[in-house]
Design an enzyme around this catalytic site. Structure first.
Site, PDB file in Angstrom:
ATOM      1  N   ARG A   1       0.983 -14.279   0.935  1.00 39.56           N
ATOM      2  CA  ARG A   1       0.398 -14.324   2.277  1.00 39.56           C
ATOM      3  C   ARG A   1      -0.963 -15.035   2.228  1.00 39.56           C
ATOM      4  O   ARG A   1      -1.817 -14.677   1.432  1.00 39.56           O
ATOM      5  CB  ARG A   1       0.246 -12.888   2.837  1.00 39.56           C
ATOM      6  CG  ARG A   1       1.602 -12.269   3.169  1.00 39.56           C
ATOM      7  CD  ARG A   1       1.479 -10.851   3.663  1.00 39.56           C
ATOM      8  NE  ARG A   1       1.259  -9.899   2.598  1.00 39.56           N
ATOM      9  CZ  ARG A   1       1.236  -8.569   2.790  1.00 39.56           C
ATOM     10  NH1 ARG A   1       1.412  -8.064   3.983  1.00 39.56           N
ATOM     11  NH2 ARG A   1       1.038  -7.757   1.761  1.00 39.56           N
TER      12      ARG A   1
ATOM     13  N   LYS B   1     -14.387  -0.310   5.275  1.00 42.33           N
ATOM     14  CA  LYS B   1     -13.325  -1.180   4.730  1.00 42.33           C
ATOM     15  C   LYS B   1     -13.585  -2.643   5.084  1.00 42.33           C
ATOM     16  O   LYS B   1     -13.527  -3.536   4.233  1.00 42.33           O
ATOM     17  CB  LYS B   1     -11.974  -0.716   5.276  1.00 42.33           C
ATOM     18  CG  LYS B   1     -10.814  -1.603   4.916  1.00 42.33           C
ATOM     19  CD  LYS B   1     -10.538  -1.617   3.424  1.00 42.33           C
ATOM     20  CE  LYS B   1      -9.582  -2.724   3.060  1.00 42.33           C
ATOM     21  NZ  LYS B   1      -9.397  -2.860   1.629  1.00 42.33           N
TER      22      LYS B   1
ATOM     23  N   PHE C   1     -16.885 -11.537  -8.929  1.00 44.24           N
ATOM     24  CA  PHE C   1     -16.687 -12.300  -7.685  1.00 44.24           C
ATOM     25  C   PHE C   1     -17.645 -13.478  -7.550  1.00 44.24           C
ATOM     26  O   PHE C   1     -18.053 -13.840  -6.460  1.00 44.24           O
ATOM     27  CB  PHE C   1     -16.798 -11.373  -6.452  1.00 44.24           C
ATOM     28  CG  PHE C   1     -15.443 -10.899  -6.004  1.00 44.24           C
ATOM     29  CD1 PHE C   1     -14.746  -9.977  -6.751  1.00 44.24           C
ATOM     30  CD2 PHE C   1     -14.846 -11.403  -4.864  1.00 44.24           C
ATOM     31  CE1 PHE C   1     -13.480  -9.562  -6.374  1.00 44.24           C
ATOM     32  CE2 PHE C   1     -13.592 -10.995  -4.474  1.00 44.24           C
ATOM     33  CZ  PHE C   1     -12.905 -10.068  -5.229  1.00 44.24           C
TER      34      PHE C   1
ATOM     35  N   CYS D   1      -5.408  -9.728   3.026  1.00 42.92           N
ATOM     36  CA  CYS D   1      -6.548  -8.939   3.525  1.00 42.92           C
ATOM     37  C   CYS D   1      -7.776  -9.762   3.898  1.00 42.92           C
ATOM     38  O   CYS D   1      -8.194  -9.745   5.058  1.00 42.92           O
ATOM     39  CB  CYS D   1      -6.917  -7.877   2.497  1.00 42.92           C
ATOM     40  SG  CYS D   1      -5.629  -6.615   2.340  1.00 42.92           S
TER      41      CYS D   1
ATOM     42  N   THR E   1      -5.776  -0.934   7.524  1.00 49.45           N
ATOM     43  CA  THR E   1      -7.119  -1.402   7.849  1.00 49.45           C
ATOM     44  C   THR E   1      -7.185  -1.622   9.354  1.00 49.45           C
ATOM     45  O   THR E   1      -6.498  -2.496   9.890  1.00 49.45           O
ATOM     46  CB  THR E   1      -7.410  -2.713   7.086  1.00 49.45           C
ATOM     47  OG1 THR E   1      -7.243  -2.453   5.687  1.00 49.45           O
ATOM     48  CG2 THR E   1      -8.808  -3.220   7.364  1.00 49.45           C
TER      49      THR E   1
ATOM     50  N   PHE F   1      -8.515   0.818  -0.792  1.00 51.15           N
ATOM     51  CA  PHE F   1      -9.269  -0.232  -1.481  1.00 51.15           C
ATOM     52  C   PHE F   1      -8.517  -0.834  -2.662  1.00 51.15           C
ATOM     53  O   PHE F   1      -9.097  -1.558  -3.462  1.00 51.15           O
ATOM     54  CB  PHE F   1     -10.621   0.325  -1.970  1.00 51.15           C
ATOM     55  CG  PHE F   1     -11.513   0.780  -0.849  1.00 51.15           C
ATOM     56  CD1 PHE F   1     -12.236  -0.146  -0.100  1.00 51.15           C
ATOM     57  CD2 PHE F   1     -11.606   2.117  -0.515  1.00 51.15           C
ATOM     58  CE1 PHE F   1     -13.045   0.260   0.951  1.00 51.15           C
ATOM     59  CE2 PHE F   1     -12.417   2.539   0.531  1.00 51.15           C
ATOM     60  CZ  PHE F   1     -13.146   1.606   1.275  1.00 51.15           C
TER      61      PHE F   1
ATOM     62  N   ASN G   1     -14.524  -5.793   2.348  1.00 48.12           N
ATOM     63  CA  ASN G   1     -13.759  -7.036   2.210  1.00 48.12           C
ATOM     64  C   ASN G   1     -14.573  -8.248   2.669  1.00 48.12           C
ATOM     65  O   ASN G   1     -14.521  -9.304   2.042  1.00 48.12           O
ATOM     66  CB  ASN G   1     -12.452  -6.953   3.009  1.00 48.12           C
ATOM     67  CG  ASN G   1     -11.352  -6.285   2.194  1.00 48.12           C
ATOM     68  OD1 ASN G   1     -11.588  -5.882   1.062  1.00 48.12           O
ATOM     69  ND2 ASN G   1     -10.184  -6.170   2.759  1.00 48.12           N
TER      70      ASN G   1
ATOM     71  N   LYS H   1      -7.706 -12.158   7.128  1.00 44.35           N
ATOM     72  CA  LYS H   1      -7.549 -11.469   8.424  1.00 44.35           C
ATOM     73  C   LYS H   1      -8.688 -10.476   8.664  1.00 44.35           C
ATOM     74  O   LYS H   1      -9.120 -10.295   9.810  1.00 44.35           O
ATOM     75  CB  LYS H   1      -6.186 -10.762   8.494  1.00 44.35           C
ATOM     76  CG  LYS H   1      -6.106  -9.424   7.776  1.00 44.35           C
ATOM     77  CD  LYS H   1      -4.855  -8.651   8.144  1.00 44.35           C
ATOM     78  CE  LYS H   1      -4.646  -7.425   7.280  1.00 44.35           C
ATOM     79  NZ  LYS H   1      -5.601  -6.359   7.439  1.00 44.35           N
TER      80      LYS H   1
ATOM     81  N   VAL I   1       0.828  -1.205   0.000  1.00 46.33           N
ATOM     82  CA  VAL I   1       0.000   0.000   0.000  1.00 46.33           C
ATOM     83  C   VAL I   1       0.865   1.259   0.000  1.00 46.33           C
ATOM     84  O   VAL I   1       0.695   2.162  -0.819  1.00 46.33           O
ATOM     85  CB  VAL I   1      -0.965   0.000   1.216  1.00 46.33           C
ATOM     86  CG1 VAL I   1      -1.652   1.349   1.367  1.00 46.33           C
ATOM     87  CG2 VAL I   1      -2.012  -1.095   1.061  1.00 46.33           C
TER      88      VAL I   1
END
Ligand code: NAD
Length: 435
Positions: free
Chosen positions: A329, A205, A250, A261, A121, A150, A209, A264, A11
């Site tokens: 990750r 946020k 999606f 992201c 976040t 985002f 997600n 978590k 980021v």
């Protein structure tokens, strides 16, 4: 405008480079000395399409500089963006230790008015907490703002140059004016800058997600049911997606979401709910379904090979958590590799970008190949784990001639089951009947 970015990762580096490119003077700070030394020499620590060029150009023009000194960054920036990691802690909550520690240090350095902006976040209420810490510790006038990020890895530059929306959470008129001015060059096509209170911005946020993760887990559950009932999830996806209330995006079934992201953030929102004595039932299921889905491909292999995986050779295409990034990750590939090794299989893996990162985790236990066909040599099966574009139209005849058995477990549904059977493969997708 003078801007500082604290935390020069996916980021921070992208956002720093993008702000520099519109003429601002940006100082990116990180505690990782090697990373900063490399950036000063023009070596970019992450793979993100277009980022190399943007960073080098702005560094050359002296609009973008790098430091390990937090004090220098605090002195430089009228606006200080926190782009620090907020990983999952043991109980599922977001680990805010870095954010809090840096906030305390900033307070002890800062002189004069500063706007401190959280792009990390962070759970609802964190910005209030940072403000309290800074007011108690420091003597300067500050505004603390929530400005959730985002961007999507793999298209981070594009997302930052043309964001769908900018969310700014603050009640300070001064901060609103400064940040609106800073973001104006990126919002020329009319995408909104939304000003709201801090808590709503922080929640936006996590809500975004978690909703996207819910869509994925919903489709994965549906795919599993399609498999049991003889329907084909790809047809169902098309049929659903044409409804504008649902949308086309999606809706792809697969072997679960990963990355730094979604996993978590879903867990952190569950935890936030608990802290407010609320049980977020849907999100618990979203998380559980995802954990199960990550193991699905190996489960299918075990079934196909009658649990006899010892000495079986499995080729793996794709290691990063999604295409166009080197980020591994929480990548499903890691769970797949570990399960295959546990079952006694030999793993031959390929990825266009992410091999070095995975090698450091499985060195000596997995063979890695720069070329995707080399990974297939002697393979009893191929598993598609990440849907990189170059895997979509390979030379199937060549694949068959290299593999020991023409068996494909397609964890991302990138091939057509019927065509694959016609091409002579034993093919397993996710939720496909192939009719
Ligand atoms: P990252 O791990 O890529 O980068 C974080 C950087 O911060 C690292 O370079 C690390 O060395 C540095 N750092 C750690 N402690 C520090 C300290 N005390 N002082 C200075 N630097 C320090 O993380 P990221 O992916 O860029 O994520 C940052 C935040 O943004 C997280 O809260 C994440 O949830 C959020 N976010 C990430 C994405 C994404 O796609 N990666 C998208 C939106 C939001």
């Amino acid at each position: 405008m003078e801007i500082s970015v604290i935390g020069t990762g996916y980021v921070g580096l992208v956002q720093g480079a993008v702000f520099a490119d519109t003429g601002n003077s940006v100082m990116c700070m990180d505690i990782d000395e090697k990373k900063i030394a490399n950036l000063k020499r023009g070596i970019i620590p992450i793979y993100e399409p277009g980022l190399d060029e943007l960073v080098r150009r702005n560094a050359q023009e002296k609009r973008l500089e790098f430091t390990t000194s937090l004090k220098a960054a605090v002195e430089h920036g009228a606006v200080i963006f926190l782009c620090l990691p907020t990983p999952q802690s043991e109980d599922g909550a977001a680990d805010l230790s870095r954010v809090i520690a840096v906030a305390e240090q900033i307070a002890s350095f800062a002189v004069g008015y500063r706007i401190v902006v959280s792009k990390s976040t962070v759970p609802v209420g964190t910005v209030d907490r940072i403000r309290q810490i800074m007011r108690k510790k420091g003597k300067m006038e500050i505004d603390v703002v929530s400005n959730p990020e985002f961007l999507k890895e793999g298209s981070a530059l594009e997302d930052s140059l043309k964001p769908d929306r900018i969310v700014i959470g603050t009640k300070s008129r001064k901060a609103i004016l400064v940040l609106s001015d800073l973001y104006a060059p990126f919002m020329r096509t009319g995408n909104p800058i939304m000003i709201m209170d801090e808590r709503s911005a922080e929640m936006t946020k996590y809500a975004s997600n978690s909703f996207l993760a819910t869509k994925i887990s919903f489709m994965n559950e549906l795919a599993n049911l399609c498999e049991q009932s003889g329907a084909d999830v790809d047809w169902v996806r098309r049929g659903m997606g044409t409804d504008p209330r649902i949308g086309q995006q999606f809706l792809f079934a697969g072997i679960g979401y990963g990355g730094s992201c979604f996993p978590k953030d879903v867990k952190a929102l569950i935890k936030t709910a608990q802290e407010h004595e609320y049980e977020f039932k849907i999100l618990r299921a979203v998380d559980e379904v995802n954990e199960r889905q990550k193991r699905l491909i190996v489960k299918k292999m075990l079934k196909h090979f009658n649990n006899q995986m010892r000495q079986k050779v499995v080729a793996l295409w794709g290691l990063s958590f999604k295409p166009q990034t080197d980020d591994i990750r929480e990548a499903p590939s890691l769970a797949v590799i570990q399960s295959l090794l546990d079952a006694g299989a030999k793993v031959r893996a390929h990825d266009p970008i992410a091999i070095p990162k995975v090698r450091s985790l499985f060195d000596g236990k997995v063979d890695f190949f720069e070329n995707n066909y080399d990974a297939l040599k002697g393979a009893d099966a191929l598993a598609i784990v990440t849907e990189w574009n170059e895997f979509r139209r390979p030379d199937f005849e060549r694949m068959k001639s290299i593999m020991k058995r023409p068996v494909i477990f397609d964890g991302r549904n990138i091939y057509d089951p019927k065509l694959m059977r016609e091409r002579g493969f034993t093919y397993f997708g996710i939720g496909r009947n192939g009719e």
